[in-house]
Enzyme design. Sequence first.
Site, PDB file in Angstrom:
ATOM      1  N   CYS A 104      60.631  17.749  41.323  1.00 60.68           N
ATOM      2  CA  CYS A 104      62.237  17.208  41.600  1.00 60.68           C
ATOM      3  C   CYS A 104      63.065  17.608  40.601  1.00 60.68           C
ATOM      4  O   CYS A 104      62.895  17.794  39.422  1.00 60.68           O
ATOM      5  CB  CYS A 104      62.007  15.753  41.684  1.00 60.68           C
ATOM      6  N   TRP A 138      59.668  17.272  45.362  1.00 65.90           N
ATOM      7  CA  TRP A 138      58.362  17.865  45.341  1.00 65.90           C
ATOM      8  C   TRP A 138      57.768  16.605  45.413  1.00 65.90           C
ATOM      9  O   TRP A 138      57.425  15.914  44.640  1.00 65.90           O
ATOM     10  CB  TRP A 138      58.209  18.521  44.085  1.00 65.90           C
ATOM     11  N   GLU A 172      44.334  34.480  33.045  1.00 69.62           N
ATOM     12  CA  GLU A 172      45.710  34.575  33.584  1.00 69.62           C
ATOM     13  C   GLU A 172      45.839  35.522  34.620  1.00 69.62           C
ATOM     14  O   GLU A 172      46.587  35.105  35.475  1.00 69.62           O
ATOM     15  CB  GLU A 172      46.442  35.131  32.192  1.00 69.62           C
ATOM     16  N   LYS A 223      47.446  33.925  38.091  1.00 67.97           N
ATOM     17  CA  LYS A 223      48.435  34.625  38.985  1.00 67.97           C
ATOM     18  C   LYS A 223      48.065  35.014  40.393  1.00 67.97           C
ATOM     19  O   LYS A 223      49.003  34.613  41.377  1.00 67.97           O
ATOM     20  CB  LYS A 223      48.715  35.936  38.395  1.00 67.97           C
ATOM     21  N   GLU A 242      47.605  31.686  42.607  1.00 66.84           N
ATOM     22  CA  GLU A 242      48.758  30.916  42.708  1.00 66.84           C
ATOM     23  C   GLU A 242      49.909  31.420  43.849  1.00 66.84           C
ATOM     24  O   GLU A 242      50.433  30.740  44.571  1.00 66.84           O
ATOM     25  CB  GLU A 242      49.579  30.486  41.634  1.00 66.84           C
ATOM     26  N   HIS A 268      24.472  33.774  35.030  1.00 67.56           N
ATOM     27  CA  HIS A 268      23.739  32.405  35.061  1.00 67.56           C
ATOM     28  C   HIS A 268      24.233  31.523  36.261  1.00 67.56           C
ATOM     29  O   HIS A 268      24.331  30.241  36.159  1.00 67.56           O
ATOM     30  CB  HIS A 268      24.378  31.653  33.745  1.00 67.56           C
ATOM     31  N   LYS A 310      57.814  24.880  39.406  1.00 70.21           N
ATOM     32  CA  LYS A 310      58.079  25.555  38.221  1.00 70.21           C
ATOM     33  C   LYS A 310      57.811  24.705  36.991  1.00 70.21           C
ATOM     34  O   LYS A 310      57.315  24.964  35.946  1.00 70.21           O
ATOM     35  CB  LYS A 310      59.460  26.109  38.274  1.00 70.21           C
TER      36      LYS A 310
HETATM   37  O1  M6R Z   1      56.875  25.360  31.484  1.00 62.95           O
HETATM   38  P1  M6R Z   1      55.341  25.683  30.962  1.00 62.95           P
HETATM   39  O2  M6R Z   1      54.899  26.789  30.600  1.00 62.95           O
HETATM   40  O3  M6R Z   1      55.110  24.191  30.297  1.00 62.95           O
HETATM   41  O4  M6R Z   1      54.470  25.451  32.524  1.00 62.95           O
HETATM   42  C1  M6R Z   1      53.039  25.398  32.272  1.00 62.95           C
HETATM   43  C2  M6R Z   1      52.694  25.569  33.669  1.00 62.95           C
HETATM   44  O5  M6R Z   1      52.941  24.615  34.635  1.00 62.95           O
HETATM   45  C3  M6R Z   1      52.762  26.975  34.032  1.00 62.95           C
HETATM   46  O6  M6R Z   1      52.489  28.193  33.221  1.00 62.95           O
HETATM   47  C4  M6R Z   1      52.191  27.387  35.373  1.00 62.95           C
HETATM   48  O7  M6R Z   1      50.785  27.505  35.144  1.00 62.95           O
HETATM   49  C5  M6R Z   1      52.807  28.810  36.059  1.00 62.95           C
HETATM   50  N1  M6R Z   1      53.040  28.353  37.576  1.00 62.95           N
HETATM   51  C6  M6R Z   1      51.754  29.714  36.286  1.00 62.95           C
HETATM   52  O8  M6R Z   1      52.298  30.868  36.577  1.00 62.95           O
END
Ligand code: M6R
Length: 590
Positions: free
Chosen positions: A2, A72, A468, A472, A475, A491, A585
């Site tokens: 939000c 949100w 990572e 990516k 998501e 395993h 975000k």
């Molecule tokens: O703003 P922040 O770096 O603390 O955010 C952490 C995570 O929420 C953020 O990295 C999230 O995993 C992203 N959507 C990944 O792309």
Amino acid sequence: MCGIFGQIAAGAVSNTVKALKYLEYRGYDSAGLALRRGDCLEMYKTEGRIATLERIVDGIDEATVAIGHTRWATHGAVSTANAHPFLSEDGNFAIVHNGIIENYRELKALLPQVKFTSQTDSETVAHLLRQNYRGDVLQTVLTTARMLKGSFAIAVLSVYGDKLYAVRNKSPLVVGFSSNGAYLCSDIRCISHWATSVAVAPDNAVAEIGKNGAKFFRLDGTPVDVKFFAPPRAEETESFEGDFMLKEIFEIPAKLRQAKRNYVERGGLSLDADTVRRLKRIYLIGCGTAYHSGLAVAAVARKFIDADVIPVVASEFIYDNYPVDGDTLAFLISQSGETADTVRAAERVTESGGLTYAVTNTDSSSLTFKCDNCVNICADGEFAVASTKAYNCQIAVLTMLFADIALLRGTLSAKKHNAIFREIDGLPFAVEQILDESYRIAQLAEEVAHSSAVFFIGRTTDYPTACEGSLKLKEISYIHSEAYPAGELKHGTLALMERSVTVVAISTDPALRDKMISSVNEVTSRGARVIAFAPYAMEGVDTFELPPTGELLYAATACVPLQLLAYYAAKSLGRDVDKPRHLAKSVTVE
Ligand code: M6R
């Protein structure tokens, strides 16, 4: 997550819509605004995009006071009824809220006569304001704020006078002014489109905001002083057409240069030598991508640091029994600086006597205020929900921080320390070479897009890159994907290998090359397709050859083709890459 905005200035509706568009990057499912016209409050809200709200309020612009919200969903489905603002039953108070009112069920029980219109926790606040009103709005807001438990940034508009009120506990909230009027917002970069001077509202405080000034109060009503300062410049995002994620990936070389320059110019680590020599353990704490950068740097820092280097997911750190004392340093890593789990983790370190150090992309964020020290990674604004350039800059900055720590502790020679800094200088060139080959990644992504599942595998320093890459992909493309240490496949996970599965193998450590080739053979012989990312051609499989990078810094470059792979796979499936479903975000609730 939000976002809230409020203002007392001409053009309240158009400015609020503009601000909500800026806040879109945080992730949202509905939006709304309330304004004051004459002696009445009016409310407009809708499920879906801001563009719909913009059409609904088109033509209304005489209002000078308004509050707006992007929602949100946390409590109650995505619907217009659950969208903010909420009005009290008499229509005299309107509120917008970011956060969670944890005791809303008990508070609802105090309002048996009220007919609630939504399933949210937030609506309770509007009705409590009405119930508590005795002729003085400030006292009403203070009384109501004292009843709330949880995390919240709330903006209050009423028919009584021209002021706005805000309540803050743990969720982000800034208040700002310009010669045109007053503003409040959950995002410091957003508010800087209008305000030339801003203050971060303190926790457990109420702000009374007039057109020309604000007063801040603790919840018991005593005044509290806040410092105003010039906000960081806001990036213009309105005119950009295209995908922010791709734009941000292509900015990586420039941002890496900026990160190195800033780190050196600020004087490096900036901790005194005695403190550094005393350290027994160093935590790297973050969430999602920020956690992965900690994981990546811990894997290399362990090669030259004699203290324990421990990467931990922030939400686990808060509730587990990780030891913290006066010999503990914690790096709190967060692009936004507002992630609730990471901010709570910083509080936990401080409460136990440890030293906190924020590694963020946002000065004046909640995290920088909580931590003893901070460094900016200088990646500049990220607007795509998927974090990209911040990850590369976090790795570069954290590597320099650890090199400085090792130098002070005498576990790294000056020569090796210089070599690491020179390798950082080489990163932008390596990334540029990868970007020049992005068309090849786009081709590989076509096959990834049609896989039933994708496994990312790597060993030791490549395992965080696998994590990572997998994050990516899942998501933004919604393809099922997992990361595994390559040696762990046999395993259990090998049972899933079949023709429709793709395995992405990352192999940058020459010492582990043969082991990785064995892991790749294990999966190809069971029918899975393999794509390799390595600084050498891997026999029998499609290999994207990575430009040679210093051994310690592959994590900062090897992730770039994986960021592109996720982007192109998601595009091929027609996904909304910048605003993936269900995600925010900035995750400002625990
Ligand atoms: O703003 P922040 O770096 O603390 O955010 C952490 C995570 O929420 C953020 O990295 C999230 O995993 C992203 N959507 C990944 O792309």
